[in-house]
Design an enzyme around this catalytic site. Structure first.
Site, PDB file in Angstrom:
ATOM      1  N   MET A1005     -14.614 -24.869 -47.745  1.00  0.00           N
ATOM      2  CA  MET A1005     -15.165 -25.494 -46.531  1.00  0.00           C
ATOM      3  C   MET A1005     -16.654 -25.752 -46.694  1.00  0.00           C
ATOM      4  O   MET A1005     -17.354 -25.994 -45.721  1.00  0.00           O
ATOM      5  CB  MET A1005     -14.975 -24.553 -45.332  1.00  0.00           C
ATOM      6  N   GLU A1228     -20.795 -15.267 -42.379  1.00  0.00           N
ATOM      7  CA  GLU A1228     -21.081 -15.275 -40.951  1.00  0.00           C
ATOM      8  C   GLU A1228     -22.360 -14.552 -40.524  1.00  0.00           C
ATOM      9  O   GLU A1228     -22.970 -14.901 -39.515  1.00  0.00           O
ATOM     10  CB  GLU A1228     -19.924 -14.592 -40.207  1.00  0.00           C
TER      11      GLU A1228
END
Ligand SMILES: Cc1cc2nc3c(=O)[nH]c(=O)nc-3n(C[C@H](O)[C@H](O)[C@H](O)COP(=O)(O)OP(=O)(O)OC[C@H]3O[C@@H](n4cnc5c(N)ncnc54)[C@H](O)[C@@H]3O)c2cc1C
Ligand code: FES
Length: 1296
Positions: A1005, A1228
């Site tokens: 991604m 994250e």
């Protein structure tokens, strides 16, 4: 890039442009160069393509071709650009992944300037001085190898660039200029090439727009459905491009682009005396921030003026500058003043339908005349102004008596508003504070903005009206003083700061990361900053995304009809008109999905399409399938739905609490004895903190292509998803009619017939899991029904409307603490706004609870969390999954404790931080040594104490600008809370030529997981990376893979790849040891001849994980990522603007497998977090309609927002863990560090308030936008606005 040859000037103009706003007919005679045209891997890559890739300026790659072309177009015009020119060229490009810094690095390699301010103080370059004149941190011998090697780059040789096609040049020279007409089915495009023909066309079609840049007409056609059957596009009319310096001023042709106007004015300003160029300087200021480079290249001066947009940046200035318009018709030429009547489109003052705007006269300013421009937007660049203004005063002499005054505003009415009456009343007044006071009152009275004004932010906008005036007052006073030192009154020295604009400059970044162990084999790539595997392909446009796949034979397009009501019963749906339109093949609604319309969203059943009762705007009602996208979209607009509104309408968390509207289940975490602790603490505080949501804003919107194979019910799905298994299989549901999967169950076929393929995803951030599955199921149903390939690609607005984002949070807290800052008790309630479906909302609450302690030991803690059911689209996963919200709420509590104890927030953070060996609230053991080390290193690296003192000094010397500094620690737990959710598989084949193909279950991604996996194979099999290939992810090769997300994609899949490689090595060991000098080709052939399999699967079971919510005990996480970030900002107290000066980040990432990718993840996440906490604001109508549905309304950080300096240091690896090569997942955690910017702004606002005698607690919610910053910096102007407002109703901001 568009290139045009002008046969009169013999010059070629190259400029970047937005493809979506460029009508094909407008390109006649132009050369268009796309990213594929400037270089390719098959021929030769262009230096821009090479450098952006090798500088790691590409992650998902979806934005990269745009970035490349913007830089390329600039270089075609300026082969040796300055860094400012380069970054300005990129101000219209957005990137959601990289955080821009590596893109700037690539730019710097083309720049002739270093980014130095050219201002050598004491002979020392600013780059060596550090910020605020403080020294940079000691690099010593810690300095790491560079992330890229400039010496390797191809040189830029302008002589090697593509030439302008000679045939187009000949055509332009030789062809007699003649009106061209393009006729389509619905539209006629007329391109006159002489003024005479233009006027004739205008007489014939008086209602037809004169399209120049199409940046005003185009969006209206695209988004508002306005249709023009005839378009007049004047092409190559020289008279529209004139530039004339006459006695009274400058005459600029209406056809000049805003970029050309900018260049012309810049040139004129250099040549003329300052007193003549006041209006030009003011225009230049706004032209620097108006839209992005591409729009400025396309948009024309005439189009800008004639559009008369309410937020036009130039019209207020042109109006106060007494400009006139030269208009032309068959009757001849006449002048129209650009005044209030013209701006209001009064027929007597406007152009007649048969007239065209030829040029604009912009008069020179006079001695003792001053003109200024002001604007404030959600973002500094490429954002429409919330309010803008042009102001002009003329004194006639040095006495300071107002002879003429003009003030115009944009953003406060339906068009530019001229405050004529106020100005008139001030004529003859002296330029002093009394006049200012009077002027403020007059303006607030005249420029009335009712509480219900469209666009909201009413108090803010009214405050800006007078804050801008104050700035103008100071600016003029200062100039008068400069011109005549005897002039009085002169503003206080501390007021001078009000005048500077906060412009970010790009200076430096510094990285430190581990050095490679000298014992490591030279060819072993682990630990090296290897470029993203697809980097070059991203930059050349060869990387294929879902919608790049060529159209299949007989392919159909699917578009969705969505609910326009937030809570309503659907009374009827009439599809008859839509079905009758040409090209429409089918409309799928619930009745066609009988028995299969239900799937299970983790715990509760959800419908694919809803035709009974809708519970949010954007809910999927039916799907239109047509031969083309245009036909499908046209038909979708004709589907008529009759609604009956239902009560209640629940939009916010507060609404949900009031109506007791929650998803089932409450989560609770408790440790110690909160009640007892509250009895012994010195202080208790209670309060609430709100945190807004966030849109994923992945660059590639939801996209899929479903292809029925025509045999054995097989179906292939090419889709941009993080979770192919879900699309293929979905979730098992007990309650639904059908209890299997999304696509397979929708089609009633076994899962082994449905194959899902993902080459790469253009950004996902959590948004391509559940909703993608629903869209894929509907698309697959259509494809299967019609036996034809069906494509579904959402437009940005649709995507933002249909898909939810990050959950907004409300935290209610009670804190008990001692006077020395020790927090002994924390009682917290978390609520998230889940939207209309449960989806992941309870998991977000769970993870939020488990992570709310962040870096702090709270000995007595109780926290409950609930997910609210509201009438908004279902919110879902977004990078950080609950932690950016819950950690932020905790940090806000820390701020309160610090304020109460009279300590700095950093002291309170330190006091409450985990000690080395400690226990979390759920009794998992942690070793916080690295947390403390990160904190300490960050303190040192950022020169925290010195800079804190420098900030305080700055603040004491500047009244209207304040700086703030804040540092936050980070403990980010990594784990997926269940063993099965962490399992991963891989498949490795060795071919007889010795090459290797690897596949695994992770999705690429942008995070570079495929690159890391090839690094793993390379290390394990001791072969060069070039020998290993990875084609993509497919359920055909890796079945049942878990969703890619949660920072663990490389961790888990890497262990599976390692396992597969080790299995192969073990098998081949006898063969290799027989021929140790052999090649992989030799070994593969030998293995084949001995019938040894050259294929192996690899498997990782997942991390052991458990959590008992009954006892609040468990071991839900495998390890913790630690870090700290220190940010410094400067705010403009008068406008709410802010500038990010510097950020220092220290992260403990274990042993980094690839520092370039890992630093990229930290930076990208940090900037995304900065957007979350300071800029990205979702606005809804009171009826629940999302207003912020595209880049025009929703602002993510752009290149202007990144900190001027960014330092990232990775802690040297210290722990040997059972993770892959002792590495840590990083996707994250960096998001949370963005809140250091929030708290730095908080610090600056606090400083402003303290100076104004406001000492009470300051509560600021996220995002901390210019509006909130401005309104929190209370002063006489906010008070003036509130007192006026109070007479109408009570102040909604509770400021007075
Ligand atoms: C993404 C984006 C961001 C933007 N940001 C900003 C911003 O920050 N600040 C800002 O102020 N503006 C902004 N704008 C608005 C922009 O400035 C205007 O759209 C632009 O200037 C219009 O010029 P154009 O040549 O494209 O007009 P067109 O779309 O070609 O035409 C607009 C109108 O002008 C009329 N017209 C054009 N030329 C003539 C002529 N010679 N005689 C008579 N009528 C004529 C046409 O009939 C038409 O009605 C933005 C626009 C976009 C799309
Ligand atoms: S790399 Fe820029 S958007 Fe992904």
């Amino acid at each position: 890039m568009i290139s045009r040859y002008n046969p009169v000037t013999k010059k070629i103009r190259h400029y970047s442009a937005n493809a979506c706003l460029t009508p094909i007919c407008s390109l006649y005679g132009a050369a268009v160069t796309t990213v594929e045209g400037i270089g390719s891997t098959k021929t030769r890559i262009h230096p821009v393509q090479e450098r952006i890739a090798k500088c790691h300026g590409t992650q998902c790659g979806f934005c990269t071709p745009g970035m490349v072309m913007s830089i390329y177009a600039l270089l075609r015009n300026h082969p040796e650009p300055t860094l400012t020119q380069l970054t300005d060229a990129l101000d219209g490009n957005l990137c959601r992944c990289t955080g821009y810094r590596p893109i700037i690095d690539a730019c710097k390699t083309f720049s002739t300037t270093s980014g130095c301010c050219q201002n050598k103080v004491n002979g020392v370059c600013c780059l060596d001085q550090g910020m605020n004149g403080l020294p940079e941190f000691e690099e010593g011998n810690k300095i790491s190898p560079k992330l890229f090697l400039e010496e390797e780059f191809l040189p830029l040789d302008p002589s090697q660039e593509l030439i302008f096609p000679p045939e187009l040049m000949i055509m332009a020279e030789k062809q007699p200029p003649r009106t061209r007409v393009f006729g389509g089915e619905r539209l006629t495009w007329i391109s006159p090439v002489t003024l005479k023909e233009l006027l004739e066309a205008k007489i014939q079609y008086p209602q037809a727009p004169v399209v120049m840049g199409n940046t005003s007409v185009g969006p209206e056609v695209k988004f508002k459905g306005i249709f023009h059957p005839v378009i007049i596009s004047p092409d190559r009319i020289e008279e529209l491009n004139i530039v004339d310096c006459v006695q009274s001023g400058l005459t600029l042709g209406a056809g000049l682009s805003l970029a050309q106007v900018k260049d012309i004015l810049a040139d004129v300003v250099l040549k003329l005396p300052e007193e003549k160029t006041q209006t030009y300087c003011a225009l230049l200021k706004h032209l620097g921030t108006l839209a992005g480079a591409q729009i400025r290249n396309m948009a024309s001066l005439g189009g800008h003026i004639m559009s008369r947009h309410l937020d036009s940046d130039l019209n207020p200035l042109l109006a106060v500058g007494n400009c006139t318009l030269n208009v032309l018709s068959k009757e001849g030429e006449r002048q129209v003043p650009l005044n209030e009547q013209f701006l209001r489109k009064c027929p007597s003052a406007d152009l007649k339908p048969e007239e065209i705007l030829l040029s604009v006269n912009i008069p020179y300013s006079r001695k003792w005349e001053f003109v200024s421009a002001f604007r404030q937007a959600q973002r500094q660049q490429n954002a429409l102004a919330i309010v803008n203004s042009g102001m002009r005063v003329f004194f006639g002499d040095g006495e300071g008596i107002i002879k003429e005054l003009s003030i115009s505003y944009g953003g406060v009415g339906p068009t530019t508003i001229c405050a004529k009456n106020s100005c008139q009343k001030l004529i003859g007044r002296s330029w002093n504070e009394k006049m200012l006071d009077e002027a403020c009152r007059l303006l607030l009275d005249e420029v009335s903005l009712p509480g219900s004004a469209p666009g909201g932010k009413v108090e803010f906008r009214r405050t800006l009206i007078i804050s801008f005036l104050f700035k103008f007052y100071l600016e003029v006073s200062q100039t008068l003083k400069r011109m005549d030192p005897a002039y009085s009154p002169s503003p206080a020295d501390t007021y001078a700061s009000a005048l500077e604009d906060l412009h970010s400059r790009h200076r430096g970044r510094l990285f430190m990361y581990q050095k490679i162990d000298t014992k490591q084999l030279p060819q072993d790539p682990i630990g090296h900053p290897v470029m993203h595997l697809s980097g070059i392909k991203h930059a050349t446009g060869e990387a294929i995304y879902c919608d790049d796949m060529p159209a299949m034979d007989q392919e159909l397009f699917l578009t969705l009809v969505t609910s326009s009501r937030a809570h309503a019963k659907i009374v009827s749906i009439d599809v008859s008109e839509a079905l009758s339109l040409p090209g429409v093949v089918d409309i799928i609604a619930e009745e066609q999905l009988q028995g299969i319309n239900c799937f299970n969203s983790l715990s509760q059943p959800e419908k694919l399409l809803e035709t009974d009762e809708v519970s949010c705007v954007g809910q999927l009602v039916c799907a239109v399938i047509a031969e083309s996208e245009v036909q499908a979209k046209r038909a979708a607009e004709r589907v008529k739905i009759v609604y009956q509104d239902l009560e209640p309408l629940i939009l916010t968390i507060e609404d949900a609490i009031q109506h007791n509207s929650f998803f089932e289940g409450e989560k609770k975490l408790e440790c110690g004895n909160v009640e007892e602790a509250f009895k012994v603490v010195d202080h208790t505080l209670e309060g609430e903190i709100h945190m807004g949501g966030q849109e994923h804003f992945y660059m590639e919107t939801q996209s899929m292509l479903v292809v029925p194979k025509g045999e054995d019910q097989e179906i292939d799905i090419y889709v941009s998803t993080q979770f192919p298994k879900f699309i293929q299989m979905g979730q098992v549901s007990e309650n639904c009619y059908h209890s299997q999967d999304v696509v397979a169950s929708t089609l009633k076929i076994p899962v082994n017939k449905v194959m899902c393929h993902v080459k790469r995803v253009g950004g996902a951030f959590g948004g391509k899991v559940v909703k993608t599955g629903i869209l894929a199921a509907i698309t697959a149903f259509a494809a299967n029904k019609h036996g034809r390939a069906v494509r579904c690609v959402l437009e940005r607005g649709e995507d933002m409307l249909i898909t939810g984002g990050r959950h907004p949070f409300l935290g209610k807290y009670k804190i008990g603490f001692m006077s020395d800052g020790r927090i002994l008790a924390l009682d917290m309630e978390h609520y998230d706004n889940g939207g209309c479906a449960p989806e992941l909302s309870l998991f977000v609450i769970e993870f939020g609870l488990l992570k709310l302690d962040n870096a702090y030991k709270f000995p007595n803690l109780r926290c409950r969390g609930r997910a609210c059911r509201t009438n908004l689209p279902s919110n879902t996963a977004l990078r950080g999954f609950g932690f950016p919200q819950s950690g932020f709420i905790t940090e806000s509590c820390i701020m309160e404790v610090a304020a109460k104890c009279g300590l700095s927030p950093e002291e309170v953070r330190m006091i409450n931080m985990y000690k080395e060996i400690d226990q979390t609230p759920y009794k998992q053991e942690i070793n916080a040594k690295n947390l403390i080390q990160c904190w300490k290193e960050c303190m040192t690296m950022s020169s925290y104490s010195l800079r804190k003192a420098a900030v305080e000094k700055f603040n004491s010397e500047n009244y209207w600008k304040k700086k703030g500094l804040a540092m936050v620690p980070l403990k980010f737990p990594i784990g997926v809370e269940s063993l099965s959710a962490g399992q991963a598989s891989a498949l490795v084949h060795i071919y007889l030529d010795g090459s290797v193909l690897v596949t695994h279950g992770g999705i690429e991604m942008g995070q570079g997981v495929h690159t890391k996996m090839i690094q793993v194979v390379s290390r394990e099999l001791k072969m060069p990376m070039s020998n290993v290939h990875l084609r993509g992810t497919s359920t055909e090769t890796i079945p049942n893979a878990n969703a890619s997300g949660g920072s663990v994609v490389a961790d888990l899949n890497g262990l599976a790849v390692q396992d597969a490689c080790q299995t192969l090595l073990k098998r081949l060991e006898p063969i290799i040891s027989k021929n140790p000098q052999g090649t992989w080709k030799d070994w593969a052939e030998a293995a084949f001849n001995e019938s040894i399999s050259l294929t192996a699967t690899g498997y990782f079971r997942g991390y052991e994980s458990n959590m008992n919510w009954e006892t609040s005990e468990g071991h839900p996480f495998e390890y913790f990522v630690y870090g700290a970030a220190c940010s410094e900002v400067e705010i403009d107290c008068l406008t709410g603007d802010h500038k990010n000066i510097r950020t220092d980040i220290v992260m403990d990432v274990g042993y980094s497998i690839n520092p370039a990718l890992d630093i990229g993840q930290i930076e990208g996440a940090f900037i995304q977090g900065m957007g979350l906490y300071t800029m990205e604001e979702l606005n809804y109508s009171p009826q629940g309609v999302l207003y912020t549905r595209g880049p025009n309304q929703y602002k993510i950080p752009a290149i202007c927002d990144i900190p001027t300096e960014l330092h990232i240091s990775l802690l040297p690896p210290s722990e040997n863990s059972n993770t892959l090569y002792s590495s840590k997942g990083l996707g994250e955690s960096g998001v949370f560090l963005g809140c250091s910017v929030f708290f730095a702004i908080h610090d600056a606002v606090n400083a402003a308030r303290r100076e104004r005698g406001l000492t009470g607690p300051l509560k600021l919610n996220s995002p901390l936008t210019p509006e909130k910053i401005r309104m929190a910096c209370e002063d006489k102007f906010t008070k003036m606005v509130c007192s006026v407002h109070k007479t109408l109703n009570s102040c909604p901001l509770f400021l007075c």
